[in-house]
Write a protein that holds these residues in place. Structure first.
Motif, PDB file in Angstrom:
ATOM      1  N   LEU A  22       0.833  -1.205   0.000  1.00 49.49           N
ATOM      2  CA  LEU A  22       0.000   0.000   0.000  1.00 49.49           C
ATOM      3  C   LEU A  22       0.869   1.258   0.000  1.00 49.49           C
ATOM      4  O   LEU A  22       0.522   2.259  -0.628  1.00 49.49           O
ATOM      5  N   MET A  23       2.006   1.192   0.700  1.00 49.86           N
ATOM      6  CA  MET A  23       2.872   2.359   0.815  1.00 49.86           C
ATOM      7  C   MET A  23       3.690   2.610  -0.449  1.00 49.86           C
ATOM      8  O   MET A  23       4.369   3.626  -0.560  1.00 49.86           O
ATOM      9  N   THR A  24       3.635   1.682  -1.400  1.00 55.66           N
ATOM     10  CA  THR A  24       4.342   1.899  -2.661  1.00 55.66           C
ATOM     11  C   THR A  24       3.496   2.723  -3.640  1.00 55.66           C
ATOM     12  O   THR A  24       3.977   3.075  -4.713  1.00 55.66           O
ATOM     13  N   GLY A  25       2.264   3.009  -3.266  1.00 53.17           N
ATOM     14  CA  GLY A  25       1.364   3.749  -4.144  1.00 53.17           C
ATOM     15  C   GLY A  25       1.202   5.199  -3.744  1.00 53.17           C
ATOM     16  O   GLY A  25       1.787   5.683  -2.773  1.00 53.17           O
ATOM     17  N   VAL A  26       0.410   5.901  -4.514  1.00 53.09           N
ATOM     18  CA  VAL A  26       0.029   7.290  -4.227  1.00 53.09           C
ATOM     19  C   VAL A  26      -1.459   7.294  -3.916  1.00 53.09           C
ATOM     20  O   VAL A  26      -2.253   6.693  -4.640  1.00 53.09           O
ATOM     21  N   HIS A  27      -1.821   7.948  -2.811  1.00 52.92           N
ATOM     22  CA  HIS A  27      -3.231   8.019  -2.425  1.00 52.92           C
ATOM     23  C   HIS A  27      -3.832   9.326  -2.931  1.00 52.92           C
ATOM     24  O   HIS A  27      -3.252  10.402  -2.762  1.00 52.92           O
ATOM     25  N   PHE A  28      -5.016   9.218  -3.537  1.00 49.01           N
ATOM     26  CA  PHE A  28      -5.658  10.370  -4.167  1.00 49.01           C
ATOM     27  C   PHE A  28      -6.904  10.798  -3.411  1.00 49.01           C
ATOM     28  O   PHE A  28      -7.663   9.972  -2.908  1.00 49.01           O
ATOM     29  N   GLU A  29      -7.079  12.115  -3.348  1.00 48.08           N
ATOM     30  CA  GLU A  29      -8.317  12.718  -2.882  1.00 48.08           C
ATOM     31  C   GLU A  29      -8.765  13.685  -3.980  1.00 48.08           C
ATOM     32  O   GLU A  29      -8.072  13.859  -4.989  1.00 48.08           O
ATOM     33  N   GLU A  30      -9.910  14.306  -3.773  1.00 51.28           N
ATOM     34  CA  GLU A  30     -10.409  15.229  -4.808  1.00 51.28           C
ATOM     35  C   GLU A  30      -9.495  16.436  -4.993  1.00 51.28           C
ATOM     36  O   GLU A  30      -9.318  16.937  -6.104  1.00 51.28           O
ATOM     37  N   LYS A  31      -8.899  16.917  -3.882  1.00 51.17           N
ATOM     38  CA  LYS A  31      -8.135  18.158  -3.959  1.00 51.17           C
ATOM     39  C   LYS A  31      -6.668  17.991  -3.601  1.00 51.17           C
ATOM     40  O   LYS A  31      -5.944  18.996  -3.517  1.00 51.17           O
ATOM     41  N   ARG A  32      -6.216  16.767  -3.381  1.00 53.40           N
ATOM     42  CA  ARG A  32      -4.806  16.541  -3.093  1.00 53.40           C
ATOM     43  C   ARG A  32      -4.469  15.065  -3.298  1.00 53.40           C
ATOM     44  O   ARG A  32      -5.368  14.210  -3.376  1.00 53.40           O
ATOM     45  N   CYS A  33      -3.181  14.780  -3.369  1.00 48.07           N
ATOM     46  CA  CYS A  33      -2.710  13.396  -3.384  1.00 48.07           C
ATOM     47  C   CYS A  33      -1.384  13.361  -2.648  1.00 48.07           C
ATOM     48  O   CYS A  33      -0.722  14.404  -2.495  1.00 48.07           O
ATOM     49  N   SER A  49     -10.767  13.866  -8.888  1.00 48.99           N
ATOM     50  CA  SER A  49     -12.013  13.264  -8.421  1.00 48.99           C
ATOM     51  C   SER A  49     -12.219  11.858  -8.973  1.00 48.99           C
ATOM     52  O   SER A  49     -12.925  11.045  -8.377  1.00 48.99           O
ATOM     53  N   ARG A  50     -11.600  11.550 -10.113  1.00 51.61           N
ATOM     54  CA  ARG A  50     -11.754  10.205 -10.690  1.00 51.61           C
ATOM     55  C   ARG A  50     -11.168   9.130  -9.791  1.00 51.61           C
ATOM     56  O   ARG A  50     -11.626   7.996  -9.780  1.00 51.61           O
ATOM     57  N   PHE A  51     -10.129   9.484  -9.041  1.00 51.81           N
ATOM     58  CA  PHE A  51      -9.433   8.493  -8.230  1.00 51.81           C
ATOM     59  C   PHE A  51      -9.613   8.719  -6.735  1.00 51.81           C
ATOM     60  O   PHE A  51      -8.945   8.069  -5.926  1.00 51.81           O
ATOM     61  N   ALA A  52     -10.500   9.649  -6.365  1.00 57.62           N
ATOM     62  CA  ALA A  52     -10.658  10.018  -4.953  1.00 57.62           C
ATOM     63  C   ALA A  52     -10.947   8.803  -4.083  1.00 57.62           C
ATOM     64  O   ALA A  52     -11.812   7.987  -4.397  1.00 57.62           O
ATOM     65  N   GLY A  53     -10.177   8.687  -3.013  1.00 58.61           N
ATOM     66  CA  GLY A  53     -10.357   7.585  -2.071  1.00 58.61           C
ATOM     67  C   GLY A  53      -9.577   6.337  -2.432  1.00 58.61           C
ATOM     68  O   GLY A  53      -9.625   5.339  -1.702  1.00 58.61           O
ATOM     69  N   LYS A  54      -8.821   6.371  -3.532  1.00 59.63           N
ATOM     70  CA  LYS A  54      -8.080   5.192  -3.980  1.00 59.63           C
ATOM     71  C   LYS A  54      -6.575   5.403  -3.830  1.00 59.63           C
ATOM     72  O   LYS A  54      -6.071   6.519  -3.964  1.00 59.63           O
ATOM     73  N   THR A  55      -5.875   4.313  -3.564  1.00 56.66           N
ATOM     74  CA  THR A  55      -4.419   4.294  -3.608  1.00 56.66           C
ATOM     75  C   THR A  55      -4.024   3.502  -4.845  1.00 56.66           C
ATOM     76  O   THR A  55      -4.390   2.334  -4.982  1.00 56.66           O
ATOM     77  N   LEU A  56      -3.302   4.138  -5.753  1.00 51.29           N
ATOM     78  CA  LEU A  56      -2.971   3.519  -7.027  1.00 51.29           C
ATOM     79  C   LEU A  56      -1.475   3.249  -7.131  1.00 51.29           C
ATOM     80  O   LEU A  56      -0.659   4.049  -6.650  1.00 51.29           O
ATOM     81  N   ASP A  57      -1.119   2.128  -7.757  1.00 48.94           N
ATOM     82  CA  ASP A  57       0.288   1.878  -8.026  1.00 48.94           C
ATOM     83  C   ASP A  57       0.689   2.634  -9.292  1.00 48.94           C
ATOM     84  O   ASP A  57      -0.136   3.329  -9.908  1.00 48.94           O
ATOM     85  N   ALA A  58       1.948   2.501  -9.694  1.00 48.57           N
ATOM     86  CA  ALA A  58       2.449   3.277 -10.817  1.00 48.57           C
ATOM     87  C   ALA A  58       1.801   2.895 -12.140  1.00 48.57           C
ATOM     88  O   ALA A  58       1.875   3.647 -13.116  1.00 48.57           O
ATOM     89  N   ASN A  59       1.129   1.753 -12.184  1.00 48.98           N
ATOM     90  CA  ASN A  59       0.421   1.319 -13.390  1.00 48.98           C
ATOM     91  C   ASN A  59      -1.054   1.712 -13.375  1.00 48.98           C
ATOM     92  O   ASN A  59      -1.807   1.348 -14.282  1.00 48.98           O
ATOM     93  N   GLY A  60      -1.459   2.437 -12.321  1.00 48.97           N
ATOM     94  CA  GLY A  60      -2.841   2.875 -12.232  1.00 48.97           C
ATOM     95  C   GLY A  60      -3.782   1.847 -11.633  1.00 48.97           C
ATOM     96  O   GLY A  60      -5.005   2.029 -11.665  1.00 48.97           O
ATOM     97  N   GLN A  61      -3.232   0.772 -11.069  1.00 47.68           N
ATOM     98  CA  GLN A  61      -4.053  -0.266 -10.457  1.00 47.68           C
ATOM     99  C   GLN A  61      -4.296   0.052  -8.982  1.00 47.68           C
ATOM    100  O   GLN A  61      -3.385   0.495  -8.279  1.00 47.68           O
ATOM    101  N   ALA A  62      -5.520  -0.180  -8.516  1.00 47.70           N
ATOM    102  CA  ALA A  62      -5.868   0.103  -7.130  1.00 47.70           C
ATOM    103  C   ALA A  62      -5.209  -0.903  -6.188  1.00 47.70           C
ATOM    104  O   ALA A  62      -5.156  -2.100  -6.470  1.00 47.70           O
ATOM    105  N   LEU A  63      -4.705  -0.402  -5.062  1.00 49.42           N
ATOM    106  CA  LEU A  63      -4.091  -1.234  -4.032  1.00 49.42           C
ATOM    107  C   LEU A  63      -5.064  -1.387  -2.877  1.00 49.42           C
ATOM    108  O   LEU A  63      -5.734  -0.429  -2.478  1.00 49.42           O
ATOM    109  N   ASP A  64      -5.162  -2.572  -2.334  1.00 49.82           N
ATOM    110  CA  ASP A  64      -6.078  -2.845  -1.233  1.00 49.82           C
ATOM    111  C   ASP A  64      -5.525  -2.296   0.083  1.00 49.82           C
ATOM    112  O   ASP A  64      -4.321  -2.278   0.307  1.00 49.82           O
ATOM    113  N   GLY A  65      -6.453  -1.866   0.944  1.00 46.63           N
ATOM    114  CA  GLY A  65      -6.076  -1.422   2.282  1.00 46.63           C
ATOM    115  C   GLY A  65      -6.459   0.015   2.539  1.00 46.63           C
ATOM    116  O   GLY A  65      -6.778   0.776   1.614  1.00 46.63           O
TER     117      GLY A  65
END
Length: 210
Positions: A22-33, A49-65
């Motif tokens: 999970l810590m290898t990704g970037v976490h997104f919110e509507e107004k910050r990441c 806003s497309r990714f709000a609430g998600k943590t994505l890896d460098a390939n754009g895949q959602a990470l669990d947790g």
């Protein structure tokens, strides 16, 4: 959002430890990441806003947790403003890391805080992307509290190291062991060494000038 900033979050800030994916990704919110490796944290003050609430890896895949609550670790009170030149500090840290005898765990003492040179260099490098060295403010705060560096684009922190004994600061390196250098010594050595003329590389056709 600027793509080069998001790429830097992945490349320079997010953890490389796959034990905590999970810590290898970037976490997104509507107004910050934001991203962290637990030593440094960078909050980019733009989101999506497309990714709000998600943590994505460098390939754009959602990470669990559930990503940690970063607002709990960002200091609300700011004290001990750094009065030096952040651009010069970054260049000195980068220079230090390029020396043949440098160690990944070398440290620098700034005020009452001690930082791993490589970690502080990674963090300050983010501000070079937006050329905000002149306007960013670095609050050293008290010992054991995170140092906070803020600009219009970023809110960042770095965790200080345990202070070393005063007598060990600026001590001579023993074999390949890490050392702790003072801020003044780091800047002065960088200024002295970087001002020396560079040795020219011999040309294969120098014989023509004879």
């Amino acid at each position: 959002m600027e793509e080069k900033i998001v790429k830097a979050l992945y490349n320079d800030i997010a953890s490389k430890d796959t034990i905590r994916p999970l810590m290898t990704g970037v976490h997104f919110e509507e107004k910050r990441c934001y991203a962290t490796d637990t030593k440094v944290l960078v909050v980019y003050n733009q989101g999506d806003s497309r990714f709000a609430g998600k943590t994505l890896d460098a390939n754009g895949q959602a990470l669990d947790g559930a990503y940690p609550n970063i607002d709990r670790v960002i200091p609300k009170q700011e004290t001990n403003l750094f009065k030096g030149d952040l651009s010069q500090l970054y260049r000195a840290l980068a220079w230090w890391g390029k020396q043949k005898d440098s160690h990944p765990d070398d440290r620098v003492v700034i005020g009452d805080q001690t930082f791993t040179i490589s970690a502080l260099k990674r963090l300050l490098g983010i501000f070079g992307i937006t050329s905000e060295y002149g306007t960013a403010k670095m609050w050293l705060n008290e010992q054991a509290r995170p140092t906070k560096i803020v600009s219009d684009t970023f809110t960042t922190i770095i965790m200080p190291c345990t202070p070393c004994p005063v007598e060990d600061i600026d001590d001579i390196r023993s074999f390949d062991s890490p050392v702790t250098v003072s801020y003044a010594n780091l800047i002065n050595t960088f200024a002295l060494e970087s001002s020396k003329p560079k040795e020219s590389t011999p040309s294969a056709f120098d014989w023509l000038k004879m």
